[in-house]
Scaffold this motif. Structure first.
Motif, short mmCIF file in Angstrom:
data_model
loop_
_atom_site.label_atom_id
_atom_site.label_comp_id
_atom_site.label_asym_id
_atom_site.label_seq_id
_atom_site.Cartn_x
_atom_site.Cartn_y
_atom_site.Cartn_z
N ARG A 26 0.86 -1.33 -0.19
CA ARG A 26 0.15 0.05 0.10
C ARG A 26 0.80 1.55 0.24
O ARG A 26 0.36 2.39 -0.70
N SER A 218 -8.96 10.83 8.68
CA SER A 218 -9.94 9.78 8.44
C SER A 218 -9.95 8.74 9.05
O SER A 218 -10.71 7.89 9.39
N ASP A 219 -8.46 8.30 9.46
CA ASP A 219 -8.22 6.84 10.08
C ASP A 219 -8.50 7.28 11.43
O ASP A 219 -8.96 6.06 12.02
N PHE A 289 -2.97 12.21 0.46
CA PHE A 289 -4.26 11.96 0.23
C PHE A 289 -4.33 10.13 0.21
O PHE A 289 -5.14 9.60 0.67
N MET A 290 -3.51 9.74 -0.66
CA MET A 290 -3.46 8.29 -0.49
C MET A 290 -3.19 7.42 0.61
O MET A 290 -3.81 6.49 1.01
N GLN A 292 -4.43 8.54 3.38
CA GLN A 292 -5.96 8.26 3.98
C GLN A 292 -6.69 7.23 3.49
O GLN A 292 -7.14 6.46 4.06
N VAL A 293 -6.54 7.11 1.95
CA VAL A 293 -7.08 6.23 1.32
C VAL A 293 -6.80 4.73 1.72
O VAL A 293 -7.61 3.82 1.80
N HIS A 295 -4.98 3.89 4.23
CA HIS A 295 -4.97 3.79 5.79
C HIS A 295 -3.41 3.49 6.22
O HIS A 295 -3.10 2.25 6.85
#
Length: 297
Positions: A26, A218-219, A289-290, A292-293, A295
């Protein structure tokens, strides 16, 4: 509420075995996507830079903006993106390796060697940039050769043909690494100060102006991250500062003596600033951003 920048090492990756097992994958994807988005944003400027700095006979009498207009007229709109396919093949692993290496070197310097604070960002960034360059330099050579070609005067028919031709006619593997040393010399300060400036601005911003520049992750709502527009600003400033510092006096003297200010320094430096600011802004913003997406925080 803590700030993400205050954490010197990534938080433990929790939760599920799947998340632990695929963390590096990831992370690799996040860096690769960030690199691709950044380079696609400035692909026309990259093509113009190659044409002008290499003194392409069709465009050497033109300036930056005149060349941006002339290329679509001669080669069609997609002419501005010539060589971008090779760039994407190169930049995905480059971005992935650079961001992953930065995190790894930062942890190594902090945990194993005991170097921490802002200086470890500078050192880790320099080493990460050089690592990424060494791993992907052959692809950069291919990209530059393809981008220099003008419609109707092709020496190479594509990426595979360029690899094959250079390997056969330019000394095998060594043909792909010509010019590596000056590239590494230029990359070390550029990558180092880019990561250093972005990380420092991020850290100071979240520490002193958390409500103005930060938002909950967001995590983990207890962790603050930079707002997207602040990410863009910090990334752009980082690119400008890094470009300024990495300009080598010997290179400037050589270009000035050979081409003068207007045709040499202007073509090189002004275009580099125009490229680096949006490139670094998009790269850091997309990577954040990635994270966050995928995690990764």
């Amino acid at each position: 509420m803590t700030s993400e920048a205050a954490v010197s090492t990534p938080p433990a990756i929790s939760s599920t075995p799947a998340k632990r097992d695929y963390y590096w994958l990831r992370s690799f994807v996040a860096g690769g996507v960030a690199g691709c988005c950044a380079k696609t944003t400035i692909a026309p400027l990259d093509r113009v830079k190659i044409l002008l700095q290499a003194q392409n006979p069709h465009y050497k009498h033109l300036g930056v903006f005149a060349t941006l207009k002339a290329v679509p007229k001669k080669e069609g709109f997609l002419g501005l993106y010539k060589g971008n396919g090779a760039m994407m093949v190169r930049i995905f692993p480059y971005g992935a390796i650079q961001f992953m290496a930065f995190d790894s070197y930062k942890k190594l310097l902090s945990k194993q060697i005991g170097i921490s604070g802002h200086i470890h960002r500078l050192m880790a960034g320099s080493m990460a940039g050089m690592t990424a360059v060494i791993c992907t330099y052959p692809l950069d050579v291919i990209r530059a050769r393809l981008a220099f070609q003008v419609t109707g005067e092709h020496r190479y028919t594509g990426i595979a043909n360029a690899f094959h031709t250079i390997y056969l006619k330019e000394g095998g593997v060594s043909g792909f690494y010509r010019g590596l040393t000056p590239t590494l010399i230029g990359m070390a300060p550029y990558a180092g100060f880019s990561f250093f400036t972005f990380g420092t601005l991020k850290s100071l911003g979240l520490k002193h102006f958390p409500e103005t520049v930060g938002r909950p992750s967001s995590d983990n709502p207890d962790v603050l991250i930079l707002k997207p527009q602040v990410n863009l600003l910090c990334g752009g400033v980082a690119g400008a500062i890094a470009q300024t510092i990495s300009s080598l006096s010997k290179t400037l003297t050589y270009v000035y003596n050979k081409y003068g200010i207007k045709k040499g320094l202007y073509r090189g430096l002004s275009l580099n600033y125009i490229r680096c600011v949006p490139s670094q802004a998009v790269a850091f913003t997309t990577y954040e951003f990635m994270k966050q997406v995928l995690h990764l925080n």
